[in-house]
Write a protein that holds these residues in place. Structure first.
Motif, PDB file in Angstrom:
ATOM      1  N   UNK A  39      33.366  34.206  38.249  1.00  0.00           N
ATOM      2  CA  UNK A  39      34.379  34.116  37.196  1.00  0.00           C
ATOM      3  C   UNK A  39      33.817  34.432  35.825  1.00  0.00           C
ATOM      4  N   UNK A  40      32.514  34.238  35.647  1.00  0.00           N
ATOM      5  CA  UNK A  40      31.905  34.540  34.359  1.00  0.00           C
ATOM      6  C   UNK A  40      31.953  36.025  34.031  1.00  0.00           C
ATOM      7  N   UNK A  41      32.138  36.875  35.050  1.00  0.00           N
ATOM      8  CA  UNK A  41      32.274  38.318  34.815  1.00  0.00           C
ATOM      9  C   UNK A  41      33.688  38.715  34.425  1.00  0.00           C
ATOM     10  N   UNK A  42      34.615  37.747  34.430  1.00  0.00           N
ATOM     11  CA  UNK A  42      36.003  38.046  34.099  1.00  0.00           C
ATOM     12  C   UNK A  42      36.908  37.914  35.313  1.00  0.00           C
ATOM     13  N   UNK A  43      38.156  37.528  35.066  1.00  0.00           N
ATOM     14  CA  UNK A  43      39.111  37.339  36.161  1.00  0.00           C
ATOM     15  C   UNK A  43      39.397  38.644  36.904  1.00  0.00           C
ATOM     16  N   UNK A  44      39.569  39.798  36.221  1.00  0.00           N
ATOM     17  CA  UNK A  44      39.828  41.043  36.972  1.00  0.00           C
ATOM     18  C   UNK A  44      38.715  41.384  37.960  1.00  0.00           C
ATOM     19  N   UNK A  45      37.466  41.286  37.525  1.00  0.00           N
ATOM     20  CA  UNK A  45      36.352  41.572  38.440  1.00  0.00           C
ATOM     21  C   UNK A  45      36.302  40.564  39.572  1.00  0.00           C
ATOM     22  N   UNK A  46      36.567  39.304  39.262  1.00  0.00           N
ATOM     23  CA  UNK A  46      36.583  38.249  40.276  1.00  0.00           C
ATOM     24  C   UNK A  46      37.642  38.533  41.331  1.00  0.00           C
ATOM     25  N   UNK A  48      37.470  39.786  45.601  1.00  0.00           N
ATOM     26  CA  UNK A  48      37.974  38.835  46.598  1.00  0.00           C
ATOM     27  C   UNK A  48      39.254  39.279  47.288  1.00  0.00           C
ATOM     28  N   UNK A  49      39.904  40.317  46.784  1.00  0.00           N
ATOM     29  CA  UNK A  49      41.204  40.703  47.356  1.00  0.00           C
ATOM     30  C   UNK A  49      41.076  41.039  48.836  1.00  0.00           C
ATOM     31  N   UNK A  50      40.158  41.922  49.189  1.00  0.00           N
ATOM     32  CA  UNK A  50      40.034  42.338  50.590  1.00  0.00           C
ATOM     33  C   UNK A  50      39.640  41.175  51.506  1.00  0.00           C
ATOM     34  N   UNK A  51      38.592  40.411  51.200  1.00  0.00           N
ATOM     35  CA  UNK A  51      38.278  39.285  52.095  1.00  0.00           C
ATOM     36  C   UNK A  51      39.364  38.220  52.141  1.00  0.00           C
ATOM     37  N   UNK A  52      40.066  37.982  51.018  1.00  0.00           N
ATOM     38  CA  UNK A  52      41.130  36.977  51.019  1.00  0.00           C
ATOM     39  C   UNK A  52      42.310  37.429  51.880  1.00  0.00           C
ATOM     40  N   UNK A  53      42.677  38.696  51.791  1.00  0.00           N
ATOM     41  CA  UNK A  53      43.760  39.220  52.627  1.00  0.00           C
ATOM     42  C   UNK A  53      43.356  39.168  54.097  1.00  0.00           C
ATOM     43  N   UNK A  82      38.920  49.303  45.776  1.00  0.00           N
ATOM     44  CA  UNK A  82      38.274  47.991  45.704  1.00  0.00           C
ATOM     45  C   UNK A  82      36.829  48.105  46.168  1.00  0.00           C
ATOM     46  N   UNK A  83      35.966  47.188  45.748  1.00  0.00           N
ATOM     47  CA  UNK A  83      34.571  47.226  46.210  1.00  0.00           C
ATOM     48  C   UNK A  83      34.451  46.916  47.696  1.00  0.00           C
ATOM     49  N   UNK A  84      33.442  47.489  48.324  1.00  0.00           N
ATOM     50  CA  UNK A  84      33.242  47.289  49.760  1.00  0.00           C
ATOM     51  C   UNK A  84      32.740  45.875  50.044  1.00  0.00           C
ATOM     52  N   UNK A  85      31.836  45.391  49.232  1.00  0.00           N
ATOM     53  CA  UNK A  85      31.238  44.089  49.496  1.00  0.00           C
ATOM     54  C   UNK A  85      30.744  43.486  48.195  1.00  0.00           C
ATOM     55  N   UNK A  86      30.272  42.239  48.285  1.00  0.00           N
ATOM     56  CA  UNK A  86      29.754  41.549  47.117  1.00  0.00           C
ATOM     57  C   UNK A  86      30.763  40.589  46.519  1.00  0.00           C
ATOM     58  N   UNK A  87      30.293  39.835  45.546  1.00  0.00           N
ATOM     59  CA  UNK A  87      31.127  38.842  44.875  1.00  0.00           C
ATOM     60  C   UNK A  87      30.828  38.853  43.391  1.00  0.00           C
ATOM     61  N   UNK A  88      31.894  38.873  42.584  1.00  0.00           N
ATOM     62  CA  UNK A  88      31.771  38.803  41.128  1.00  0.00           C
ATOM     63  C   UNK A  88      32.207  37.419  40.675  1.00  0.00           C
TER      64      UNK A  88
END
Length: 313
Positions: free
Chosen positions: A170-177, A181-186, A162-168
């Motif tokens: 929804x316009x970039x696609x649901x998978x990138x979004x 967010x997985x790591x910060x949401x967890x 997963x990426x270390x930081x940053x935010x993608x």
């Protein structure tokens, strides 16, 4: 129901007025001067006074509050002291990252906490029950920023999943979004899921000792139907209550989580505004989050009547 909903929304108006007054008072009582920060270290006293006059910081507090309150009533949250941009525009640019993070954290917390608590109550004293106790203790004990750094080190730095930081967006696609967010949401949902799990377990244990549960078991109903159809529905009111109250915990923790994972949300905007004494931004953010919390409480109260027909307003 409609009349009660209207009354609750109208009751929120004076609440927001009190919140606005408290926030305004606390900000202007704290040490520090935005004019001094804006002028820089080499500024002369005359230059600082000119900046204060331009920002209307030399006006009495009651006049500043009346002017700001009138702007707020007209839908104008003011202008940033440092950037000169409208506060509403700056907050609007940060809404998607923050609300995406909060919604995903709520979904993860409920998805993990409620089933975990139900199974732990059904198997009281078993390994699932003990695992919930350990998980909740761990979730309450570890600060969110430490959990965030640990998850980022394992899944982003070492495993590179997963990426270390940053935010993608929804316009970039649901998978990138989702990947952003997985790591910060967890990280954000650890304490919240533990809280929901403990409350679900306690509420289910109380309901499972009722006579109608024993009657359902005597009739030979399937265990899953007894747990999720009869017991969980009657134990849902405390669970829904703690879910609503926990929103405040998530909002506060989101500030730290966004800074750990460099998410350009409202939390980072608030931290930058506090460091620069940008009062209009701080006031706008606090009012927005307070309004969101009031609406969540109204929604929780309305859910009570759906979950328990005995409750009437």
């Amino acid at each position: 129901m409609l009349a009660y909903t209207i009354r609750r929304i109208l009751m929120a108006v004076p609440v927001m007025g009190v919140v606005a007054a408290i926030v305004f008072s606390l900000l202007y009582l704290t040490p520090g001067d935005p004019a001094t920060v804006l002028a820089g270290d080499q500024a002369t006293p005359d230059q600082i006074e000119k900046i204060r006059a331009a920002l209307e910081l030399d006006q009495p507090p009651h006049r500043r509050f009346a002017s700001w309150a009138w702007q707020m009533v007209n839908g104008d949250l003011g202008t940033s002291i440092f950037s000169g941009e409208p506060v509403a525009h700056m907050i609007g640019q940060r809404l998607q990252p923050t609300f995406s993070l909060l919604i995903l954290a709520v979904v993860i917390s409920i998805t993990v906490g409620v089933p975990f608590g139900v199974v732990a109550a059904a198997r009281r004293g078993g390994w699932t029950d003990r695992a919930l106790v350990y998980f909740s203790t761990l979730g309450f004990s570890i600060p969110s920023f430490i959990a965030g750094y640990a998850l980022a080190f394992i899944f982003a730095t070492q495993l590179r999943w997963l990426p270390v930081q940053g935010f993608a967006p929804l316009s970039d696609g649901v998978p990138s979004w989702l990947r952003s967010l997985i790591l910060p949401a967890v990280t954000l949902s650890l304490v919240y899921a533990a809280l929901i799990g403990r409350v679900t377990r306690a509420s289910m244990l109380e309901v499972l000792s009722e006579d109608y549960i024993r009657t359902a078991r005597a009739k030979g109903l399937p265990p899953w139907r007894i747990l999720f159809r009869h017991a969980l529905q009657n134990a849902a009111v405390p669970i829904v209550t703690i879910i609503g109250i926990g929103i405040a915990t998530l909002i506060g923790s989101a500030v730290i989580t966004e800074n750990v994972f460099a998410i350009p949300g409202i939390g980072r905007l608030t931290v930058d505004a506090i460091l620069h004494r940008d009062y209009p931004i701080i006031q706008g953010v606090v009012l927005l989050l307070s309004a969101a919390y009031v609406l969540v409480n109204v929604a929780v109260d309305l859910c009570y009547t759906m979950l328990d027909p005995r409750i009437r307003y």
